[in-house]
Design a protein around this motif. Structure first.
Motif, PDB file in Angstrom:
ATOM      1  N   UNK A 175       5.949   3.964  20.575  1.00 47.66           N
ATOM      2  CA  UNK A 175       5.835   3.219  19.361  1.00 47.66           C
ATOM      3  C   UNK A 175       6.939   3.007  18.413  1.00 47.66           C
ATOM      4  N   UNK A 176       6.819   1.931  17.705  1.00 48.92           N
ATOM      5  CA  UNK A 176       8.176   1.946  16.715  1.00 48.92           C
ATOM      6  C   UNK A 176       7.748   1.240  15.368  1.00 48.92           C
ATOM      7  N   UNK A 177       7.042   2.348  14.683  1.00 46.61           N
ATOM      8  CA  UNK A 177       6.550   1.937  13.269  1.00 46.61           C
ATOM      9  C   UNK A 177       7.550   1.143  12.359  1.00 46.61           C
ATOM     10  N   UNK A 178       7.333   0.099  11.853  1.00 47.21           N
ATOM     11  CA  UNK A 178       8.227  -0.591  10.766  1.00 47.21           C
ATOM     12  C   UNK A 178       9.532  -1.214  11.326  1.00 47.21           C
ATOM     13  N   UNK A 252       1.483   4.051   9.264  1.00 46.36           N
ATOM     14  CA  UNK A 252       2.643   3.650  10.174  1.00 46.36           C
ATOM     15  C   UNK A 252       2.011   3.653  11.566  1.00 46.36           C
ATOM     16  N   UNK A 253       1.111   2.584  11.985  1.00 43.71           N
ATOM     17  CA  UNK A 253       0.601   2.715  13.269  1.00 43.71           C
ATOM     18  C   UNK A 253       1.534   1.985  14.149  1.00 43.71           C
ATOM     19  N   UNK A 254       2.485   1.315  13.739  1.00 44.67           N
ATOM     20  CA  UNK A 254       3.309   0.347  14.446  1.00 44.67           C
ATOM     21  C   UNK A 254       2.609  -1.051  15.226  1.00 44.67           C
ATOM     22  N   UNK A 311      12.562   8.418  10.298  1.00 45.46           N
ATOM     23  CA  UNK A 311      11.881   7.464  11.202  1.00 45.46           C
ATOM     24  C   UNK A 311      12.392   6.956  12.336  1.00 45.46           C
ATOM     25  N   UNK A 312      13.798   6.858  12.467  1.00 45.24           N
ATOM     26  CA  UNK A 312      14.612   6.507  13.883  1.00 45.24           C
ATOM     27  C   UNK A 312      14.197   4.987  14.149  1.00 45.24           C
TER      28      UNK A 312
END
Length: 357
Positions: A175-178, A252-254, A311-312
């Motif tokens: 997953x990639x939040x934001x 932040x679930x993505x 966050x990466x």
């Protein structure tokens, strides 16, 4: 925890966070409570068992409550038992439907410690184990108990995996939040247990706030109205202002809708000053255990002066206007705010900080 891939009923693939290490066995006298969910709970309980035993000595078994958040309880055990039944066998002798009851884990914890105070479960989907802190806060405020065992426990099961798949909310990759390429959640499993009381401690629950915007059964309000209200209520409850918050652990679930609305709500409450990140790439979305899991992360940051989680985010989305943690930094304020938002607009924000800071 290991990152695995699994195939859903519709043939699609998704990423899950799965606990691979062996879980402790329940005492033989409590075999009726045996389930993967309760074994996972026991693994967390054992980390603070001495403190709980000491609280029992200090306050008495009738003055300690247990409030556990969950959304799956022992559904996995039910699924495995049903598979045996559908194969033409009887249900296993070890299976009983009560293992799926939401209160089964809180019943187990109370039985494990021989507690006779209030014990029950809270299930409000992904905010379940955030709401237990609000419940505990009230129990202590009104003198109904002297200590509360709180937390959240959820194990991965096919019901939730395929349910979220039907909502088109699962990602087939990490997953990639934001991120501009975010496309859904990864589901994980976890247990996190804490002991709340009025006794002095280095780190404390400073405040908690909630709201229910009831915008839609499975989609958040697009402007984050309920999220903003929960954060403001937590600040009021803690007696703090926005400038006291040094880090926000976002829900932040993505998913496109959640991250967008949460960014808007944080921007209105805090501007672009406060560093924000979502720790769900580290744990997966642990559903009913998410709030308590992220509360534990906040506790570790505060207790051990850890760097804030990075966050990466490779390609920050254009609809995200908050300051993401992009390099190692320390907490720059008094407290940490942690968000959890759930189906039906059931929102919870918790604030943790130094008890005398």
């Amino acid at each position: 925890m290991v990152v695995d891939k699994t195939i859903l009923n519709n043939g699609r693939e998704t990423v899950i966070g799965h606990i691979s290490e062996p879980l402790p066995n329940l005492p033989q006298a409590l075999h009726c409570f045996d389930s993967r969910n309760n074994r996972l709970a026991l693994s967390a309980i054992q980390r603070i068992e001495p403190q709980i035993r000491e609280a029992i000595k200090q306050y008495g078994s009738d003055r300690i409550a247990v409030v556990i958040g969950t959304s799956t309880s022992g559904i996995l055990d039910g699924e495995l038992a049903l598979e045996k039944k559908l194969e033409g066998h009887a249900f296993p002798n070890s299976y009983h439907y009560r293992k799926q009851e939401l209160g089964h884990c809180s019943d187990f914890v109370a039985a494990y410690f021989g507690l006779t105070g209030p014990h029950y479960a809270v299930s409000t989907a992904c905010s379940s184990s955030g709401r237990v802190f609000i419940t505990a806060q009230r129990l202590l405020k009104f003198g109904l108990v002297d200590a509360v065992i709180v937390g959240g426990v959820d194990t991965i099961c096919r019901l939730t995996l395929n349910g979220f798949s039907s909502l088109e909310a699962l990602s087939s990759k990490h997953c990639l939040p934001f991120d501009a390429d975010r496309d859904g959640i990864n589901i994980g499993e976890a247990a996190s247990i804490m002991l709340l009381s009025h006794s002095p401690a280095k780190v404390a629950l400073l405040g908690a706030g909630d709201s229910s915007d009831a915008h839609h059964i499975s989609a958040p309000h697009p402007e984050g109205i309920g999220a903003e209200e929960a954060m403001n209520n937590a600040l009021i409850n803690a007696g703090l202002s926005a400038k006291d918050i040094g880090y926000i652990n976002a829900h932040g679930t993505a998913t496109p809708l959640n991250d967008s609305m949460e960014s808007k709500a944080i921007q209105r409450c805090f501007g672009g000053r406060v560093p924000v990140s979502s720790t769900k790439p580290l744990t997966g979305h642990t559903l009913g255990a998410a709030s308590a899991t992220e509360a534990a992360i906040a506790w570790h940051i505060l207790n051990y002066d850890l760097d804030l989680p990075i966050q990466h985010c490779a390609k920050k989305a254009q609809d995200i206007h908050i300051s993401l943690v992009e390099s190692p930094i320390k907490l720059g304020g008094k407290a940490i705010l942690s968000n959890s938002f759930a189906f039906g607009g059931n929102n919870v924000s918790l604030i943790f900080g130094y008890a005398h800071g």
